[in-house]
Scaffold this active site. Structure first.
Site, PDB file in Angstrom:
ATOM      1  N   LYS A 125      32.313  37.596  88.486  1.00  0.00           N
ATOM      2  CA  LYS A 125      33.561  38.348  88.668  1.00  0.00           C
ATOM      3  C   LYS A 125      34.089  38.224  90.089  1.00  0.00           C
ATOM      4  O   LYS A 125      35.107  38.801  90.438  1.00  0.00           O
ATOM      5  CB  LYS A 125      33.323  39.825  88.342  1.00  0.00           C
ATOM      6  CG  LYS A 125      32.779  40.057  86.945  1.00  0.00           C
ATOM      7  CD  LYS A 125      32.504  41.540  86.718  1.00  0.00           C
ATOM      8  CE  LYS A 125      31.786  41.758  85.402  1.00  0.00           C
ATOM      9  NZ  LYS A 125      31.282  43.139  85.276  1.00  0.00           N
ATOM     10  N   ARG A 173       8.718  27.267  87.857  1.00  0.00           N
ATOM     11  CA  ARG A 173       7.515  27.673  88.583  1.00  0.00           C
ATOM     12  C   ARG A 173       7.748  28.864  89.504  1.00  0.00           C
ATOM     13  O   ARG A 173       7.026  29.860  89.436  1.00  0.00           O
ATOM     14  CB  ARG A 173       6.986  26.523  89.450  1.00  0.00           C
ATOM     15  CG  ARG A 173       5.940  25.679  88.777  1.00  0.00           C
ATOM     16  CD  ARG A 173       6.025  24.299  89.308  1.00  0.00           C
ATOM     17  NE  ARG A 173       7.331  23.769  88.965  1.00  0.00           N
ATOM     18  CZ  ARG A 173       7.596  23.138  87.813  1.00  0.00           C
ATOM     19  NH1 ARG A 173       6.657  22.943  86.951  1.00  0.00           N
ATOM     20  NH2 ARG A 173       8.808  22.701  87.527  1.00  0.00           N
ATOM     21  N   THR A 174       8.724  28.756  90.378  1.00  0.00           N
ATOM     22  CA  THR A 174       8.830  29.768  91.434  1.00  0.00           C
ATOM     23  C   THR A 174       9.023  31.169  90.835  1.00  0.00           C
ATOM     24  O   THR A 174       8.386  32.132  91.257  1.00  0.00           O
ATOM     25  CB  THR A 174       9.985  29.413  92.401  1.00  0.00           C
ATOM     26  OG1 THR A 174       9.769  28.079  92.852  1.00  0.00           O
ATOM     27  CG2 THR A 174      10.016  30.338  93.590  1.00  0.00           C
ATOM     28  N   ARG A 194      16.788  33.242  95.102  1.00  0.00           N
ATOM     29  CA  ARG A 194      17.086  31.797  95.086  1.00  0.00           C
ATOM     30  C   ARG A 194      18.591  31.638  94.954  1.00  0.00           C
ATOM     31  O   ARG A 194      19.210  32.249  94.089  1.00  0.00           O
ATOM     32  CB  ARG A 194      16.374  31.092  93.934  1.00  0.00           C
ATOM     33  CG  ARG A 194      16.848  29.655  93.798  1.00  0.00           C
ATOM     34  CD  ARG A 194      15.988  28.820  92.906  1.00  0.00           C
ATOM     35  NE  ARG A 194      14.715  28.502  93.539  1.00  0.00           N
ATOM     36  CZ  ARG A 194      13.863  27.600  93.051  1.00  0.00           C
ATOM     37  NH1 ARG A 194      14.146  26.958  91.946  1.00  0.00           N
ATOM     38  NH2 ARG A 194      12.726  27.350  93.672  1.00  0.00           N
ATOM     39  N   HIS A 222      12.508  26.336 101.604  1.00  0.00           N
ATOM     40  CA  HIS A 222      11.757  26.966 100.514  1.00  0.00           C
ATOM     41  C   HIS A 222      10.387  27.327 101.115  1.00  0.00           C
ATOM     42  O   HIS A 222       9.376  26.705 100.807  1.00  0.00           O
ATOM     43  CB  HIS A 222      11.621  25.956  99.369  1.00  0.00           C
ATOM     44  CG  HIS A 222      11.172  26.511  98.063  1.00  0.00           C
ATOM     45  ND1 HIS A 222      10.698  27.800  97.922  1.00  0.00           N
ATOM     46  CD2 HIS A 222      11.105  25.951  96.831  1.00  0.00           C
ATOM     47  CE1 HIS A 222      10.376  28.003  96.647  1.00  0.00           C
ATOM     48  NE2 HIS A 222      10.612  26.894  95.967  1.00  0.00           N
TER      49      HIS A 222
HETATM   50  C1  NCD Z   1      11.427  22.741  94.041  1.00  0.00           C
HETATM   51  C2  NCD Z   1      12.714  23.437  94.445  1.00  0.00           C
HETATM   52  O1  NCD Z   1      13.253  24.244  93.701  1.00  0.00           O
HETATM   53  O2  NCD Z   1      13.147  23.166  95.556  1.00  0.00           O
HETATM   54  N1  NCD Z   1      10.811  23.290  92.933  1.00  0.00           N
HETATM   55  C3  NCD Z   1       9.949  24.342  93.103  1.00  0.00           C
HETATM   56  O3  NCD Z   1      10.324  25.374  93.590  1.00  0.00           O
HETATM   57  N2  NCD Z   1       8.665  24.166  92.764  1.00  0.00           N
HETATM   58  C4  NCD Z   1      11.539  21.265  93.973  1.00  0.00           C
HETATM   59  C5  NCD Z   1      12.640  20.639  93.180  1.00  0.00           C
HETATM   60  O4  NCD Z   1      13.386  21.294  92.460  1.00  0.00           O
HETATM   61  O5  NCD Z   1      12.731  19.411  93.257  1.00  0.00           O
END
Ligand code: NCD
Length: 309
Positions: A87, A57-58, A109, A142
């Site tokens: 590396k 999703r993100t 991320r 997040h």
């Molecule tokens: C979440 C995350 O990555 O923290 N997912 C997301 O970004 N929608 C939740 C999860 O992975 O449980």
């Protein structure tokens, strides 16, 4: 706003302005005549999405948001394996390198708590014009998920004050719940019910934050009682990749459990789910988790407009 690193950085006023912008963008997007106009907004600017941890999703949410604003999204989906990190390159050096290509924004991320802050420090020290957006830093935060969650709450129940929020699942290692609690604690008369097995309880940093700000909360393992009082139920999966285990409390919500939930309440989940919400309730009008995803794109369009303009 230059960087988006953690929920605490937002004031209530900024959140309300962001949601007004999100509604505005959504209105333009849903009007076939005006939709094209959005494409010129950040035309030709570049968004790098550098993901060292898995995401569906993100990453797609940010890439769609960027594309809908006329930006050029460039991404790597497993930077831990396919970038120079393999590396032995440090995150700082990678960010230094990425900035040479002049991206307007880097959506990051990473598995390490504080990674986005580390990246932002490099950007600021060297005066790059790039913004950093934290798209999840280990079990840290997040913030953009929390913003879209809050926008969803506003849209679904029409208010952000006077809410009883039942937050359930892996509260020890879930970053979405941590960011959401910080954001919600900026509003009035919020009460939290934290529902988790004893080994996955909410961390002391959040508990202390709530105590300091005089915000009511209870901790329980009794799902049935919690579901009855909820205006918002925010459910999460057990983060097995971070070592979490739940073999003590059944946290599955299905048709039977939904009988306990108020008619005006909503069930949310950042997704992915791995069995803790049964698909049999996907058609229940109180299940908001797929609408939540759609809201995410518009919220992120508004955020990109803000940081990249
Ligand atoms: C979440 C995350 O990555 O923290 N997912 C997301 O970004 N929608 C939740 C999860 O992975 O449980």
């Amino acid at each position: 706003m230059k960087h988006i690193l953690k929920s605490q950085q937002f004031s209530r006023q900024e959140i309300e302005k962001l949601f007004a912008d999100t509604d505005h963008i959504r209105g333009l997007y849903e009007d076939p005549e005006k939709k094209k106009g959005l494409m010129t907004s950040l035309q030709g600017k570049t968004m790098f999405a550098i993901f060292y941890e898995p995401s569906s999703r993100t990453r797609f949410s940010f890439c769609s948001a960027a594309a809908n604003l006329g930006m050029i999204p460039i991404w790597t989906e497993d930077a831990g394996k396919f970038s120079s990190a393999v590396k032995g390159e440090t995150l700082e050096d990678s960010i230094h390198a990425f900035c040479q290509y002049d991206p307007s924004v880097i959506v990051l991320r990473h598995s390490e708590v504080g990674a986005a802050e580390k990246a932002a420090k490099i950007v600021d020290q060297f005066g790059y014009e790039t913004s950093i957006i934290n798209a999840g830093d280990g079990k840290g935060q997040h913030p953009t998920q929390a913003l879209l969650d809050l926008y969803t709450i506003k849209r679904e129940i029409g208010r952000l004050d006077d809410i009883t929020v039942v937050v359930g699942g892996d509260l020890a290692n879930g970053r979405t719940v941590r960011s959401l609690v910080y954001l919600l604690s900026k509003f009035e008369r919020i009460q939290f019910v934290f529902l988790s097995p004893d080994n996955l309880k909410m961390g002391d940093d959040i508990i202390n934050h709530l105590k300091e700000h005089d915000i009511k909360f209870t901790e329980t393992e009794n799902m049935k009682e919690a579901l009855r009082v909820a205006d918002i139920i925010y459910w999460t999966r057990v983060q097995t990749e971070r070592g979490s285990i739940n073999d003590t409390v059944d946290l599955t919500i299905g048709v039977e459990e939904m009988y306990l939930v108020k008619s005006g309440a909503r069930l949310m989940h950042p997704l992915p789910r791995v069995g803790e919400i049964k698909t049999e309730i996907d058609h229940d009008s109180r299940s908001a988790y797929f609408r939540q995803i759609k809201n995410g794109k518009f919220t992120r369009m508004a955020l990109l407009e803000d940081v990249c303009r």
